[in-house]
Design a protein around this motif. Structure first.
Motif, PDB file in Angstrom:
ATOM      1  N   ALA A 187       0.681  -1.550   0.224  1.00 50.54           N
ATOM      2  CA  ALA A 187       0.415  -0.107   0.072  1.00 50.54           C
ATOM      3  C   ALA A 187       0.581   1.138  -0.334  1.00 50.54           C
ATOM      4  CB  ALA A 187      -0.819  -0.248   1.366  1.00 50.54           C
ATOM      5  N   SER A 188       1.863   1.443   0.219  1.00 46.18           N
ATOM      6  CA  SER A 188       2.986   2.420   0.470  1.00 46.18           C
ATOM      7  C   SER A 188       3.799   1.779  -0.951  1.00 46.18           C
ATOM      8  CB  SER A 188       3.855   2.418   1.683  1.00 46.18           C
ATOM      9  OG  SER A 188       4.878   3.457   2.092  1.00 46.18           O
ATOM     10  N   TYR A 189       3.807   2.012  -2.169  1.00 48.44           N
ATOM     11  CA  TYR A 189       4.350   1.675  -3.505  1.00 48.44           C
ATOM     12  C   TYR A 189       6.061   1.897  -3.108  1.00 48.44           C
ATOM     13  CZ  TYR A 189      -0.639   2.357  -5.593  1.00 48.44           C
ATOM     14  OH  TYR A 189      -1.676   2.868  -6.408  1.00 48.44           O
ATOM     15  N   THR A 212       8.643   8.439  -4.231  1.00 49.22           N
ATOM     16  CA  THR A 212       9.257   9.121  -2.555  1.00 49.22           C
ATOM     17  C   THR A 212       8.737   9.154  -2.244  1.00 49.22           C
ATOM     18  OG1 THR A 212      11.429   9.418  -4.250  1.00 49.22           O
ATOM     19  CG2 THR A 212      11.182  10.607  -1.866  1.00 49.22           C
ATOM     20  N   CYS A 213       8.013   9.251  -1.208  1.00 48.20           N
ATOM     21  CA  CYS A 213       6.793   9.689   0.083  1.00 48.20           C
ATOM     22  C   CYS A 213       7.719  11.259   0.087  1.00 48.20           C
ATOM     23  CB  CYS A 213       6.271   9.184   1.263  1.00 48.20           C
ATOM     24  SG  CYS A 213       6.200   6.827   1.191  1.00 48.20           S
ATOM     25  N   ALA A 214       5.858  11.572   0.401  1.00 48.20           N
ATOM     26  CA  ALA A 214       5.785  13.081   0.773  1.00 48.20           C
ATOM     27  C   ALA A 214       7.053  13.512   1.715  1.00 48.20           C
ATOM     28  CB  ALA A 214       4.703  13.924   0.803  1.00 48.20           C
ATOM     29  N   GLU A 215       7.379  12.893   3.252  1.00 46.12           N
ATOM     30  CA  GLU A 215       8.262  12.701   3.965  1.00 46.12           C
ATOM     31  C   GLU A 215       8.944  13.422   3.500  1.00 46.12           C
ATOM     32  OE1 GLU A 215       5.611  11.019   4.175  1.00 46.12           O
ATOM     33  OE2 GLU A 215       4.728  10.584   5.602  1.00 46.12           O
ATOM     34  N   ARG A 216       9.698  12.249   2.895  1.00 41.98           N
ATOM     35  CA  ARG A 216      11.443  11.744   2.867  1.00 41.98           C
ATOM     36  C   ARG A 216      11.570  12.960   1.066  1.00 41.98           C
ATOM     37  NH1 ARG A 216      11.686   7.137  -0.186  1.00 41.98           N
ATOM     38  NH2 ARG A 216       9.460   6.594   0.057  1.00 41.98           N
ATOM     39  N   VAL A 217      10.971  13.493   0.436  1.00 42.78           N
ATOM     40  CA  VAL A 217      10.915  15.294  -0.669  1.00 42.78           C
ATOM     41  C   VAL A 217      11.131  15.590   0.435  1.00 42.78           C
ATOM     42  CG1 VAL A 217       9.832  16.353  -1.489  1.00 42.78           C
ATOM     43  CG2 VAL A 217       9.482  13.736  -3.037  1.00 42.78           C
ATOM     44  N   PRO A 274       1.548   8.628   8.781  1.00 43.19           N
ATOM     45  CA  PRO A 274       3.627   8.221   7.840  1.00 43.19           C
ATOM     46  C   PRO A 274       3.513   6.488   7.696  1.00 43.19           C
ATOM     47  CG  PRO A 274       3.426  10.284   9.578  1.00 43.19           C
ATOM     48  CD  PRO A 274       2.340   9.257   9.433  1.00 43.19           C
ATOM     49  N   CYS A 275       3.943   5.965   5.479  1.00 38.07           N
ATOM     50  CA  CYS A 275       3.868   4.856   5.662  1.00 38.07           C
ATOM     51  C   CYS A 275       5.483   4.797   6.916  1.00 38.07           C
ATOM     52  CB  CYS A 275       4.224   4.682   4.705  1.00 38.07           C
ATOM     53  SG  CYS A 275       5.831   4.755   4.091  1.00 38.07           S
ATOM     54  N   GLY A 276       5.653   3.264   7.257  1.00 41.90           N
ATOM     55  CA  GLY A 276       7.099   2.867   7.589  1.00 41.90           C
ATOM     56  C   GLY A 276       8.024   3.414   7.538  1.00 41.90           C
ATOM     57  N   MET A 277       8.158   3.481   6.034  1.00 41.18           N
ATOM     58  CA  MET A 277       9.462   3.573   5.431  1.00 41.18           C
ATOM     59  C   MET A 277      10.050   4.842   5.643  1.00 41.18           C
ATOM     60  SD  MET A 277      10.681   3.584   1.277  1.00 41.18           S
ATOM     61  CE  MET A 277      12.466   3.657   0.913  1.00 41.18           C
ATOM     62  N   CYS A 278       8.817   5.875   6.113  1.00 36.77           N
ATOM     63  CA  CYS A 278       8.718   7.520   6.422  1.00 36.77           C
ATOM     64  C   CYS A 278       8.554   7.623   7.500  1.00 36.77           C
ATOM     65  CB  CYS A 278       7.290   8.233   5.785  1.00 36.77           C
ATOM     66  SG  CYS A 278       7.523   8.428   3.622  1.00 36.77           S
ATOM     67  N   ARG A 279       8.518   6.736   8.660  1.00 33.04           N
ATOM     68  CA  ARG A 279       8.868   6.828  10.426  1.00 33.04           C
ATOM     69  C   ARG A 279      10.598   6.690  10.137  1.00 33.04           C
ATOM     70  NH1 ARG A 279       3.525   4.207  12.737  1.00 33.04           N
ATOM     71  NH2 ARG A 279       1.852   5.408  10.990  1.00 33.04           N
TER      72      ARG A 279
END
Ligand SMILES: [Zn+2]
Ligand SMILES: [Zn+2]
Ligand SMILES: [Zn+2]
Ligand SMILES: [Zn+2]
Lengths: 148, 148, 148, 148
Positions: free
Chosen positions: A58-60, C64-69, C97-102
């Motif tokens: 779901a998180s691409y 790239t998610c918003a948080e990582r941008v 936030p998704c786990g990757m962004c956390r």
């Protein structure tokens, strides 16, 4: 196909098996978000075939492509030395590995390894890694020896 | 360990097997860049154990963590319904799954699934997914049903 | 809101600005594949606001998610020391936030940093990083000092 | 350099600026794990320069490369239409963008866009995207129009 096999040093049986197994692997894709099924199979010099398919999230960005699923499985199962990489999708012309997966192939394969791309209607294309990812970035840039 | 097993609905044999297999999986890590070995094993409700280890890349973001290697292998092998996730590293206190991997677990497991973290000296910690990734992002945010 | 500001050490102006800028950032999302817009804004202790939004890719894992941008922009612009992270989406309850962004937030922020999640209808939730990513993996596991 | 500029439709000032700004961007890299600094700058047809540098993470796959930091910043700042991509590293021969970043460039640039790679001692190479990522995977495979 005979000419392809000769050019890339594959036997007709290996080529046929790559096709069959890449298509079979495709059926195992988990892709509720893209609905784009990709199957992959790796052939080692020792004669093993290791399959993979795309596993989305779901998180691409947490998605793992078919090629990286296959290499993850192969490497952690102790396989090294890859003779060919095959991918299968449902579209024509055939889809090629994304850049991220070309980079993964780069880590574990010789530049000359053939990447066979099967389309959804019996056709295929073949390109060597060095053609798909010329002037590639690799372990050497970080001061490490090649792992292939 | 008896109390842990009771709390997380695991048999002593399952717990022991998770430990043995996670540590064994760790030996297969490909981690020339971090030198940080991680092993993972998934236990399904059907009783299957599926291993994985980290597979790094000279381009660091192309790395696949142990947990995602294991889920990639499990999902594309047709496994569904996970009873426990175990990881093993060489440090103490034990390392936990990174956020990206917690997100991967989120895609395929119930919130209550136990994540067992084995350290390098015989100790361990256990936390449920819902404790490791509270208020999680998942398929529902995109309008999809849960896949777990 | 007054109670939220007191609890998380934000002024009402800062909270209002986080809301306004996170929603504004959301409009810049490039998300043709998910159609799921996410905006993010970071507030530094020095008073700077740094925005980001999700930037997707046809190869989903290259997204790239918003948080990582936002963190990419902030860190490479020399910002350090973050007082708050805010994200805005169009759904209710608000997406987290998704786990990757956390994990990305973990690299650069104190455990107590508040993450404000604005929903699509004027509501919000707040959780500290240590609540969103308990027992987190970080630089210390690799033998590095914390960077936050 | 004059011949390079003519071939890739860049003015000497643009080429010089790409060099200066890519090298300057490199100084902002956050790379405690690889110690491999990469700077990137994008030049738009409208004449804007947008910088980026690599931002690593203790969880290696959460790393964002310089190119993706730059594109994240550019796209969410409203920039479209890229005339050139430049990267700078400290090694010779110059490092090229990894496959994942080539895929990111693919999403937003024409196949003919030049990618200038500056090395650590004043030298450089240039290749077009279509040379770095031939037979590329892109939005069209998913049934979407090109975004470039
Ligand atoms: Zn891929
Ligand atoms: Zn991980
Ligand atoms: Zn995210
Ligand atoms: Zn890259």
């Amino acid at each position: 196909i005979a000419a392809t096999c000769a050019l890339y040093n594959l036997t007709p049986t290996e080529f046929s098996e790559l096709h069959t197994q890449a298509v079979a692997a495709k059926a195992a894709a988990y892709c509720p978000y893209s609905h784009f099924r990709v199957g992959c199979v790796l052939l080692t010099h020792a004669g093993a075939y290791i399959p993979g398919a795309n596993v989305e999230n779901a998180s691409y960005p947490v998605t793992t492509c078919a090629e990286r699923v296959a290499f993850g499985r192969a490497i952690t199962s102790g396989h090294r030395g890859f003779k060919a990489v095959a991918v299968a999708t449902d579209i024509s012309p055939p889809a090629s590995p994304c850049g991220m997966c070309r980079q993964c192939i780069r880590e574990f394969c010789e530049p000359s390894v053939p990447v066979v791309m099967f389309d959804g209607s019996g056709g295929y294309s073949v390109m060597r890694l060095e053609e798909l990812l010329p002037m590639s970035f690799g372990p050497e840039a970080l001061g490490f020896p090649s792992q292939a």
